[in-house]
Design a protein around this motif. Structure first.
Motif, PDB file in Angstrom:
ATOM      1  N   ASN A 111      48.455  40.679  39.364  1.00  0.00           N
ATOM      2  CA  ASN A 111      46.922  40.855  39.686  1.00  0.00           C
ATOM      3  C   ASN A 111      46.629  40.723  40.945  1.00  0.00           C
ATOM      4  OD1 ASN A 111      46.870  41.199  36.736  1.00  0.00           O
ATOM      5  ND2 ASN A 111      46.171  39.433  36.264  1.00  0.00           N
ATOM      6  N   SER A 112      45.146  40.921  41.546  1.00  0.00           N
ATOM      7  CA  SER A 112      44.906  40.635  42.663  1.00  0.00           C
ATOM      8  C   SER A 112      44.685  39.380  43.047  1.00  0.00           C
ATOM      9  CB  SER A 112      43.325  41.478  42.557  1.00  0.00           C
ATOM     10  OG  SER A 112      42.406  40.890  42.046  1.00  0.00           O
ATOM     11  N   ALA A 168      42.951  38.276  33.563  1.00  0.00           N
ATOM     12  CA  ALA A 168      41.544  39.361  33.456  1.00  0.00           C
ATOM     13  C   ALA A 168      40.507  38.595  33.044  1.00  0.00           C
ATOM     14  CB  ALA A 168      42.092  40.581  32.744  1.00  0.00           C
ATOM     15  N   PRO A 169      39.343  38.799  33.375  1.00  0.00           N
ATOM     16  CA  PRO A 169      38.226  37.892  32.807  1.00  0.00           C
ATOM     17  C   PRO A 169      38.152  38.029  31.423  1.00  0.00           C
ATOM     18  CG  PRO A 169      37.358  39.418  34.851  1.00  0.00           C
ATOM     19  CD  PRO A 169      38.926  39.743  34.683  1.00  0.00           C
ATOM     20  N   GLU A 176      34.605  35.900  34.041  1.00  0.00           N
ATOM     21  CA  GLU A 176      34.613  36.027  35.545  1.00  0.00           C
ATOM     22  C   GLU A 176      36.307  36.200  36.298  1.00  0.00           C
ATOM     23  OE1 GLU A 176      31.889  36.918  36.970  1.00  0.00           O
ATOM     24  OE2 GLU A 176      30.417  36.277  35.519  1.00  0.00           O
ATOM     25  N   TRP A 177      36.172  36.805  37.149  1.00  0.00           N
ATOM     26  CA  TRP A 177      37.408  36.780  38.026  1.00  0.00           C
ATOM     27  C   TRP A 177      37.424  35.330  38.807  1.00  0.00           C
ATOM     28  CZ3 TRP A 177      40.549  40.620  37.765  1.00  0.00           C
ATOM     29  CH2 TRP A 177      40.134  42.025  37.344  1.00  0.00           C
ATOM     30  N   MET A 227      41.623  30.381  38.450  1.00  0.00           N
ATOM     31  CA  MET A 227      41.643  30.018  36.940  1.00  0.00           C
ATOM     32  C   MET A 227      42.151  28.824  36.702  1.00  0.00           C
ATOM     33  SD  MET A 227      43.119  32.165  33.577  1.00  0.00           S
ATOM     34  CE  MET A 227      45.016  31.968  34.051  1.00  0.00           C
ATOM     35  N   HIS A 228      41.641  27.878  36.154  1.00  0.00           N
ATOM     36  CA  HIS A 228      41.737  26.451  36.292  1.00  0.00           C
ATOM     37  C   HIS A 228      42.748  25.784  35.124  1.00  0.00           C
ATOM     38  CE1 HIS A 228      37.955  25.565  38.773  1.00  0.00           C
ATOM     39  NE2 HIS A 228      38.803  26.522  39.318  1.00  0.00           N
ATOM     40  N   PHE A 229      43.698  25.020  35.530  1.00  0.00           N
ATOM     41  CA  PHE A 229      44.298  24.267  34.673  1.00  0.00           C
ATOM     42  C   PHE A 229      44.486  22.936  34.747  1.00  0.00           C
ATOM     43  CE2 PHE A 229      46.480  28.473  34.085  1.00  0.00           C
ATOM     44  CZ  PHE A 229      46.958  28.483  32.891  1.00  0.00           C
ATOM     45  N   THR A 230      44.517  21.778  33.688  1.00  0.00           N
ATOM     46  CA  THR A 230      44.639  20.631  33.755  1.00  0.00           C
ATOM     47  C   THR A 230      46.282  20.434  33.826  1.00  0.00           C
ATOM     48  OG1 THR A 230      44.594  19.848  31.798  1.00  0.00           O
ATOM     49  CG2 THR A 230      42.537  19.850  32.733  1.00  0.00           C
TER      50      THR A 230
END
Length: 496
Positions: A111-112, A168-169, A176-177, A227-230
């Protein structure tokens, strides 16, 4: 009697000369320096007294080298397409041919990312949980042609791993991106996304070696794709979704690297990634970045990660001079302490000390040597090519690359950073072993590795402002070498 004495004396002189010659270590020395050398072979050395000693110990081995290289980004690929064919070929050959830097380990984005021309996803249709509309059409014009040209230029080939900045959002809780988290109901869809990516790239003749699970799971300050991960969320995703999916689809041999952010935070991540046998089986190693500090290596964190999983990869997957617009055709700037990073302006006051101004060449050389001396087995630069503004970047997150181009004038500038990378990538090849050494000069930064052909590459960095001399010692042989002020040397020793 006089005749006999003459021949006896001549015999002694010849024997001493031969013995000295036998004890001299045969080396080839290549130097890049502030004074102007650019991977230049150096052959003349002036004898000095009290030279330092670097003693090599090939019997003491550490990690196996995976490779060195840079990243294929849409921005770099787009710029190559704006240049003349001659200049495009020059850059590709410089990075990937045997005569050039001979890159062996590379990265690209899924992806971008910020170094894309726009925001896009391979899964553009909302709620397409089976990814029936999966497409890599956005990569076809620029990114894939660059990778294919690199493959054609590389004699030995290179590994390529891919990293997503975000799904993707429609798969995320904030739609959101930027920022947000992957919705649990799409974990299986996102795992399928990786498998589809392998299929699509292999259909183009490009073999994907592996992945990092997520670029910078802590986020990037909510500025561009993220994109967040713990640690637990990422480990759960890999253990129960991504790993089994790749295994089921026949891609169980693909490498999975966890984390993929600044090395200071390694402990909490590797503790979770390797929490059990069932989670460890799917993680092949850990990915790290250098942005936590301009100059600090964080050796304790690297040592901890190695001790936690000594058989796993530990790869530096991204580093660059950030928050700077590249200086055009001025080699001197790259050797001066003028460059800043994001933390120089934006870091909280108590951590500002980690982000002083620091010369770009010094940062690269210091970091790569420090990483190799602390169990890191691969080191991957960020963009290979950027323009004179440090882009293109849709967020205007300007950075420096080893090669800068002016597409309007069709001009190319190989910065000293290019030669700095080549000191490692060209001479320390995949499957080399980092070896032990003793260095009597604490002001010289040194690392060494033995290649599979038996040759030994010793990389020495003199960050100081005065010339230095040292003896390289291997077994019973040694040789004296002079190194210029502000200079990086690779010393090649053929042992066969």
């Amino acid at each position: 009697m006089k005749t006999n004495y003459f021949f006896y004396t001549l015999f002694l002189v010849v024997m001493i000369s031969c013995n000295q010659k036998d004890n001299k270590l045969s080396v080839e020395v290549y130097e890049t320096s502030e004074a102007g050398n650019k991977l230049t072979q150096i052959t003349d050395f002036v004898p000095v007294e009290n030279a330092a000693t670097i003693t090599l110990n090939p019997k003491k081995t550490f990690q196996t080298i995976t490779g060195f290289g840079g990243a294929f980004t849409e921005s770099s690929a787009y710029l190559l397409n704006k240049l003349s064919q001659k200049n495009r070929d020059t850059i590709i050959q410089a990075y990937f041919s045997e005569e050039g830097a001979n890159y062996s380990l590379t990265r690209t984005h899924m992806n971008s990312c910020d170094f894309s021309l726009s925001q896009y996803s391979y899964s553009p249709v909302a709620d397409d949980v089976k990814l029936e509309h999966f497409t890599i059409k956005d990569d076809m014009d620029d990114l894939i042609p660059m990778i294919k040209d690199a493959m054609n230029a590389s004699k030995d080939g290179f590994k390529i791993f891919a990293s997503p900045w975000t799904a993707a959002p429609w798969m995320k809780d904030n739609n959101e991106w930027v920022g947000g988290k992957l919705l649990p109901k799409y974990y299986d869809t996102w795992a399928l996304f990786f498998s589809k990516y392998i299929d699509a790239y292999e259909a183009e003749g490009i073999d994907i070696w592996g992945f990092t699970v997520e670029n910078e799971p802590h986020g990037n300050g909510n500025n561009w794709e993220s994109m967040h991960f713990t640690p637990k969320e990422m480990t759960d995703f890999v253990e129960f979704h991504l790993g089994p999916k790749l295994e089921k689809d026949g891609y169980g041999d693909k490498i999975i690297l966890g984390y993929d952010q600044n090395r200071e935070g390694l402990k909490e991540w590797v503790d979770e990634m390797y929490r059990s046998e069932s989670s460890s089986k799917y993680f092949d190693g850990t990915a790290i970045h250098w942005y936590e500090s301009t100059y600090e290596i964080f050796p304790e964190a690297l040592q901890y990660a190695h001790d936690k999983a000594p058989e796993k990869y530990l790869i530096e997957t991204e580093g660059c001079i950030d928050s700077e617009i590249p200086v055009w055709q001025d080699d001197a700037w790259y050797w001066k302490k003028e460059a800043t990073d994001w933390g120089y302006d934006w870091r909280e006051p108590e951590n500002k000390y980690l982000h002083p101004k620091y010369a770009p060449v010094n940062r690269y050389a210091r970091d790569i040597i420090g990483c190799l001396n602390n169990w890191v087995d691969g080191w991957v630069d960020w963009n290979m090519v950027l323009d004179t503004k440090g882009g293109p970047n849709w967020f205007e997150n300007w950075c420096v690359a080893p090669v800068i181009v002016d597409p309007e004038k069709d001009e190319v500038y190989f910065t000293p950073l290019y030669y700095t990378m080549a000191h490692f990538s060209k001479y320390i090849r995949p499957e080399a072993k980092v070896i032990g050494l003793e260095n009597s000069d604490k002001d010289l930064q040194v690392t060494a590795a033995q290649n599979t052909d038996g040759s030994i590459a010793v990389v020495v960095f003199n960050e100081g402002k005065t010339k230095k001399s040292f003896k390289i010692s291997l077994g019973e042989k040694e040789t004296l070498i002079n190194i210029d002020a502000q200079a990086l040397q690779t010393i090649m020793i053929a042992t066969n």
